[in-house]
Write a protein that holds these residues in place. Sequence first.
Motif, PDB file in Angstrom:
ATOM      1  N   CYS A  48       0.812  -1.162   0.045  1.00 18.40           N
ATOM      2  CA  CYS A  48       0.030  -0.076   0.063  1.00 18.40           C
ATOM      3  C   CYS A  48       0.908   1.197  -0.265  1.00 18.40           C
ATOM      4  O   CYS A  48       1.830   1.323   0.940  1.00 18.40           O
ATOM      5  CB  CYS A  48      -0.911  -0.162   1.213  1.00 18.40           C
ATOM      6  SG  CYS A  48      -1.996   1.507   1.494  1.00 18.40           S
ATOM      7  N   LEU A  49       0.610   2.074  -0.990  1.00 18.57           N
ATOM      8  CA  LEU A  49       1.142   3.550  -1.014  1.00 18.57           C
ATOM      9  C   LEU A  49       0.173   4.586  -0.901  1.00 18.57           C
ATOM     10  O   LEU A  49      -0.883   4.432  -1.453  1.00 18.57           O
ATOM     11  CB  LEU A  49       2.017   3.551  -2.232  1.00 18.57           C
ATOM     12  CG  LEU A  49       3.415   2.784  -2.259  1.00 18.57           C
ATOM     13  CD1 LEU A  49       3.806   2.913  -3.767  1.00 18.57           C
ATOM     14  CD2 LEU A  49       4.215   2.907  -1.322  1.00 18.57           C
ATOM     15  N   SER A  50       0.286   5.697  -0.152  1.00 24.14           N
ATOM     16  CA  SER A  50      -0.809   6.753  -0.096  1.00 24.14           C
ATOM     17  C   SER A  50       0.180   7.945   0.324  1.00 24.14           C
ATOM     18  O   SER A  50       0.884   8.127   0.775  1.00 24.14           O
ATOM     19  CB  SER A  50      -1.669   6.454   1.175  1.00 24.14           C
ATOM     20  OG  SER A  50      -2.664   7.451   1.366  1.00 24.14           O
ATOM     21  N   ASN A  51      -0.758   8.940  -0.481  1.00 28.04           N
ATOM     22  CA  ASN A  51       0.289  10.390  -0.463  1.00 28.04           C
ATOM     23  C   ASN A  51      -0.332  11.184   0.722  1.00 28.04           C
ATOM     24  O   ASN A  51       0.007  12.127   1.097  1.00 28.04           O
ATOM     25  CB  ASN A  51      -0.356  11.129  -1.626  1.00 28.04           C
ATOM     26  CG  ASN A  51      -1.587  11.416  -1.861  1.00 28.04           C
ATOM     27  OD1 ASN A  51      -2.498  10.811  -1.320  1.00 28.04           O
ATOM     28  ND2 ASN A  51      -1.998  12.777  -2.416  1.00 28.04           N
ATOM     29  N   LYS A  52      -1.539  10.456   1.545  1.00 24.87           N
ATOM     30  CA  LYS A  52      -1.967  11.112   2.799  1.00 24.87           C
ATOM     31  C   LYS A  52      -2.423   9.987   3.592  1.00 24.87           C
ATOM     32  O   LYS A  52      -2.374   8.803   3.528  1.00 24.87           O
ATOM     33  CB  LYS A  52      -3.378  11.895   2.515  1.00 24.87           C
ATOM     34  CG  LYS A  52      -3.237  13.046   1.522  1.00 24.87           C
ATOM     35  CD  LYS A  52      -4.561  13.642   1.432  1.00 24.87           C
ATOM     36  CE  LYS A  52      -4.167  14.956   0.261  1.00 24.87           C
ATOM     37  NZ  LYS A  52      -3.442  16.100   0.921  1.00 24.87           N
ATOM     38  N   GLY A  53      -2.432  10.469   4.987  1.00 22.00           N
ATOM     39  CA  GLY A  53      -2.763   9.394   6.004  1.00 22.00           C
ATOM     40  C   GLY A  53      -1.414   8.727   6.478  1.00 22.00           C
ATOM     41  O   GLY A  53      -0.277   9.023   6.233  1.00 22.00           O
ATOM     42  N   SER A  54      -1.549   7.506   7.269  1.00 22.99           N
ATOM     43  CA  SER A  54      -0.695   6.702   7.778  1.00 22.99           C
ATOM     44  C   SER A  54      -0.972   5.253   7.298  1.00 22.99           C
ATOM     45  O   SER A  54      -2.086   4.452   7.380  1.00 22.99           O
ATOM     46  CB  SER A  54      -0.643   6.820   9.219  1.00 22.99           C
ATOM     47  OG  SER A  54      -1.820   6.408   9.848  1.00 22.99           O
ATOM     48  N   VAL A  55      -0.087   4.447   6.807  1.00 29.37           N
ATOM     49  CA  VAL A  55      -0.109   3.275   6.502  1.00 29.37           C
ATOM     50  C   VAL A  55       0.717   2.267   7.516  1.00 29.37           C
ATOM     51  O   VAL A  55       1.816   2.458   7.646  1.00 29.37           O
ATOM     52  CB  VAL A  55       0.550   2.697   5.142  1.00 29.37           C
ATOM     53  CG1 VAL A  55       0.614   1.413   4.637  1.00 29.37           C
ATOM     54  CG2 VAL A  55       0.102   3.908   3.977  1.00 29.37           C
ATOM     55  N   LYS A 109      -2.676   3.387  -3.866  1.00 26.55           N
ATOM     56  CA  LYS A 109      -2.351   2.302  -4.620  1.00 26.55           C
ATOM     57  C   LYS A 109      -2.264   1.093  -3.912  1.00 26.55           C
ATOM     58  O   LYS A 109      -1.525   1.058  -2.790  1.00 26.55           O
ATOM     59  CB  LYS A 109      -1.191   2.566  -5.256  1.00 26.55           C
ATOM     60  CG  LYS A 109      -1.046   3.780  -6.218  1.00 26.55           C
ATOM     61  CD  LYS A 109       0.142   3.974  -6.969  1.00 26.55           C
ATOM     62  CE  LYS A 109       0.148   5.282  -8.056  1.00 26.55           C
ATOM     63  NZ  LYS A 109       1.657   5.354  -8.585  1.00 26.55           N
ATOM     64  N   LEU A 110      -3.135   0.096  -4.350  1.00 24.82           N
ATOM     65  CA  LEU A 110      -2.983  -1.270  -3.487  1.00 24.82           C
ATOM     66  C   LEU A 110      -2.470  -2.222  -4.650  1.00 24.82           C
ATOM     67  O   LEU A 110      -3.175  -2.464  -5.566  1.00 24.82           O
ATOM     68  CB  LEU A 110      -4.158  -1.440  -2.897  1.00 24.82           C
ATOM     69  CG  LEU A 110      -4.813  -0.724  -1.795  1.00 24.82           C
ATOM     70  CD1 LEU A 110      -6.351  -1.216  -1.653  1.00 24.82           C
ATOM     71  CD2 LEU A 110      -4.116  -0.617  -0.649  1.00 24.82           C
ATOM     72  N   ARG A 111      -1.464  -2.924  -4.172  1.00 24.38           N
ATOM     73  CA  ARG A 111      -0.992  -4.032  -5.178  1.00 24.38           C
ATOM     74  C   ARG A 111      -1.084  -5.198  -4.351  1.00 24.38           C
ATOM     75  O   ARG A 111      -0.615  -5.836  -3.320  1.00 24.38           O
ATOM     76  CB  ARG A 111       0.716  -3.814  -5.446  1.00 24.38           C
ATOM     77  CG  ARG A 111       1.023  -5.058  -6.281  1.00 24.38           C
ATOM     78  CD  ARG A 111       2.616  -4.874  -6.580  1.00 24.38           C
ATOM     79  NE  ARG A 111       3.164  -5.764  -7.588  1.00 24.38           N
ATOM     80  CZ  ARG A 111       4.241  -5.995  -7.946  1.00 24.38           C
ATOM     81  NH1 ARG A 111       5.095  -5.063  -7.310  1.00 24.38           N
ATOM     82  NH2 ARG A 111       4.905  -6.542  -8.965  1.00 24.38           N
TER      83      ARG A 111
END
Length: 216
Positions: free
Chosen positions: A179-186, A212-214
Motif C-alpha cells: 500500500c502506498l498513499s500520499n495522505k494518512g498513515s499506512v 495504490k494497492l498491489r
Amino acid sequence: MKSFRIIPILLLLTLANCFEYEETITFKKGFSGFVEISYEVPLKEDKRSSMIRYLPTKKEDIEEKISQGLSGSANKIKDYQFRLLEKGEYEEPFFNYKGKVSYKLDFIDLSELERLLPGNMITKYKGKTLIVKREFPSLSEEFLEGSSVGEKKIMNEITKLLKEGSMKFKILFPPNTECLSNKGSVSLGALNYVYPLSDSMEKSQGKIWEYKLRFF
C-alpha cells in the motif's frame, strides 16, 4: 441572489456543528470487498428524517440512493441501524434532534462505489494494482466569490468551527498487500486518513487523496 446564498451558509453551519462521517473499506482477496459507513446528522421534527439530503437516515431512502448510483439487485445494504441520540451524547446549539446511521454494502469492484461515496472518486487498474483517487472540492471559492463583507465575516467564523470537524477513512486489506498513499498513515493491513473539514474552506483546488494497492 442573497436568498440563494443562505443555503450554502446553512449547509456549512451544519457541517461545522453536527457532521460526523466514518467510512471503512475492507478488501478481501482480489478487488472485491465491502464498505461500512456510519454518520451522525441533524434530524427534522419527525426525529427520523435527515436534514442533510445526501446523508439519508431512513433505510428506504438509503436504498433509493444506492439504486440510483448502482445497477443490479446484488447491491443491497446490510446491517442497517438507526439510533436517535440522547441530548447528553452531543452538544448541538442549532438543532433539536440528531441521529446516527450505520450500514454495510458489498462490492465486487470498487468502481461500483464511485457515485456513492463523498467527493469525486476515480478507480483504475494496472495488472494487480488498484489506483484510487478521491478529490474533496474546495467550498471557499464557490461560496466566497462575490460575497458581501458581512457574508465573508460569517464564513470566517464558520471556518474556525470547521477546524474541529473531520471525516474519517480507513482502508483494510490482506497483510501481504503493498500500500502506498500520499495522505494518512499506512500500517500492516491498514490505511488510515482523517480529512479535516477546514481543508474544504481553503482557497485552492480540490484536495486529492491517492492511494495504490498491489495485491499479491
